[in-house]
Design an enzyme around this catalytic site. Structure first.
Site, PDB file in Angstrom:
ATOM      1  CB  CYS A  18      28.138  15.415  12.077  1.00  0.00           C
ATOM      2  SG  CYS A  18      27.714  16.837  13.135  1.00  0.00           S
ATOM      3  CD  GLN A  51      13.814  20.716  21.024  1.00  0.00           C
ATOM      4  OE1 GLN A  51      14.946  20.514  20.609  1.00  0.00           O
ATOM      5  NE2 GLN A  51      13.381  21.926  21.340  1.00  0.00           N
ATOM      6  CG  ASP A  76       7.373  25.279  22.493  1.00  0.00           C
ATOM      7  OD1 ASP A  76       8.135  26.257  22.347  1.00  0.00           O
ATOM      8  OD2 ASP A  76       7.710  24.115  22.205  1.00  0.00           O
ATOM      9  CB  CYS A 135      13.355  28.680  19.916  1.00  0.00           C
ATOM     10  SG  CYS A 135      12.218  29.307  18.659  1.00  0.00           S
ATOM     11  CD  GLU A 143       1.116  22.973  15.721  1.00  0.00           C
ATOM     12  OE1 GLU A 143       1.455  23.459  14.625  1.00  0.00           O
ATOM     13  OE2 GLU A 143       1.658  23.258  16.802  1.00  0.00           O
ATOM     14  CB  CYS A 166      33.764  19.675  13.807  1.00  0.00           C
ATOM     15  SG  CYS A 166      32.924  19.176  12.275  1.00  0.00           S
ATOM     16  CB  CYS A 219      28.831  22.541   7.725  1.00  0.00           C
ATOM     17  SG  CYS A 219      28.486  22.450   9.491  1.00  0.00           S
TER      18      CYS A 219
END
Length: 413
Positions: free
Chosen positions: A149, A248, A344, A371, A295, A73, A79
């Site tokens: 990109c 996602q 999650d 994550c 949530e 890239c 970036c």
């Protein structure tokens, strides 16, 4: 030991840590070095020096790793996106696996062989945030003007190519582009473009000053914003969400991961903790009689209600902590015990009260996503200490060319 700003030295790059930097091997103090590969001999310059660690700039590769490759890239290093393009993709995955292993080993956890779920190394990213038409610079407020990109989907790149930089909306905009998009508002084909300023704040009154129609008392005053609503086909199911919120960005890996997250478990009741717009619940509803969603983002719950229409479920627009303290006991009394949990949490991991509740719950099956390897390992240790076994561990490789890591653990009582 401290270092002088601007001083240069030769070091050996040691192990890679979460985020993608390597730690200098032959140093009395931790030095984090970007754009290196374990085993390389490099010349570095100290840019920032703190009490316990320093941050260096990679000046020169003296002895290169055989896994080093030329970044594909033109914006690489400029970036704020990719930071591992200088490493061959397969070795990147090995490094991410090792980082995940290290996090669990630090907690004293013996792990099964890590299984990798991966997809394309380029052209995968469907979700972007643009700032005044460009991308934010690496660790700076500079706006990087781009017209393509390599990691973006074809749909996102079509938008970047067709809308000149000078004509892009100012401020922050969110774009989501994918061949999986099933229906969108008027605009570009297979892409949703949503300006941040268009998002209404959660309140009890609408623009006209009149009270909005309530969905349920637990998430009153919420709404679905049509201009930023996006519907995608995931494994032949339609899932609707707000492009201004989280979803996602790698749909190929998402479709490979969902059967691992939701498959092989069944029963009467399942809990989807930190459910978002209900992506996993849509599939869990096929194997369980009743799905409970929790949530804190109340607007996401509105989309979850749409996605679960016709399925037996109950949703709570509250934090995990609030649900555990005020709703869990009543929920179990009314519906019965849970047969499984899919959880999650955000990067910070499970809330302490949620973690403690799970430890005492005796729920047979827990599917835990994360994550952040460190908080995942911390939460895993708590579950293991309360009698759970870590049966399987997966690296969900959602973000090739970066140091980001998502993982999935199977815990059984």
């Amino acid at each position: 030991m401290g270092y002088n700003f601007g001083m240069s030295m030769e070091v050996i790059a040691g192990k890679m840590v979460f985020g993608g930097d390597c730690i200098a091997e032959n140093s009395e103090k931790k030095i984090f070095i970007p754009y290196t590969i374990p085993g390389e001999k490099v010349e570095i310059k100290i840019e920032k020096d703190f009490k316990d660690y320093s941050i260096a700039k990679n000046l020169n590769i003296i002895e290169k790793s055989r896994y080093r490759t030329v970044p594909f890239c033109p914006y690489y290093g400029k970036c704020g996106g990719c930071n591992l393009q200088h490493i061959e993709p397969e070795f990147q995955r090995q490094l991410r696996v090792q980082t995940l292993k290290d996090a669990f080993f630090r907690e004293g956890i013996e792990i099964p062989q890590i299984q990798i779920v991966s997809g394309a190394d380029k052209g995968y990213r469907a979700r972007f945030q643009l700032h005044d038409g460009g991308l934010m610079g690496k660790k700076s407020n500079e706006i990087i003007q781009i017209d393509q990109c390599p990691c973006a989907t074809e749909e996102v790149n079509k938008y970047l190519k067709e809308i000149p930089f000078k004509d892009c909306p100012k401020g922050r905009i969110h774009i989501f582009g994918s061949k999986n998009i099933a229906s969108i508002p008027d605009g570009f084909d297979k892409i949703v473009v949503a300006e941040q300023s268009e998002k209404k704040q959660i309140s009890e009154k609408g623009k006209n000053g009149k009270k909005q129609k309530k969905s349920k008392s637990r998430y009153e005053g919420t709404f679905s914003e049509s201009k930023s609503t996006c519907a995608v086909k995931i494994l032949d199911k339609s899932i609707t969400f707000d492009a201004l919120g989280f979803f996602q960005s790698n749909l190929e890996v998402l479709e490979k991961s969902i059967p691992l997250i939701t498959g092989g478990i069944s029963g009467k009741n399942v809990l989807d903790m930190y459910s978002g717009a209900g992506t996993f619940s849509v599939f869990l509803a096929d194997s369980f009689e009743n799905v409970i969603l929790v949530e804190h983002n109340k607007s996401a719950v509105v989309y979850a209600e749409q996605n679960l229409a016709g399925k037996k479920h109950e949703s709570f627009g509250v934090s995990g902590d609030v649900w555990v303290k005020y709703h869990a006991e009543t929920c179990i009394k009314e519906c019965g015990n849970f047969d499984a949990v899919v959880i999650d949490p955000p990067r910070s991991g499970m809330e302490k009260s949620v973690q403690k509740w799970l430890q005492n719950s005796k729920i047979p099956q827990i599917r835990s996503l994360s994550c952040d390897p460190s908080t995942h390992a911390r939460d895993a240790k708590a579950l293991i200490n309360s009698g759970y076994r870590l049966e399987k561990l997966f690296l969900l490789d959602f973000y090739p060319q970066t140091g980001h890591i998502e993982s999935l653990g199977y815990f059984e009582k």
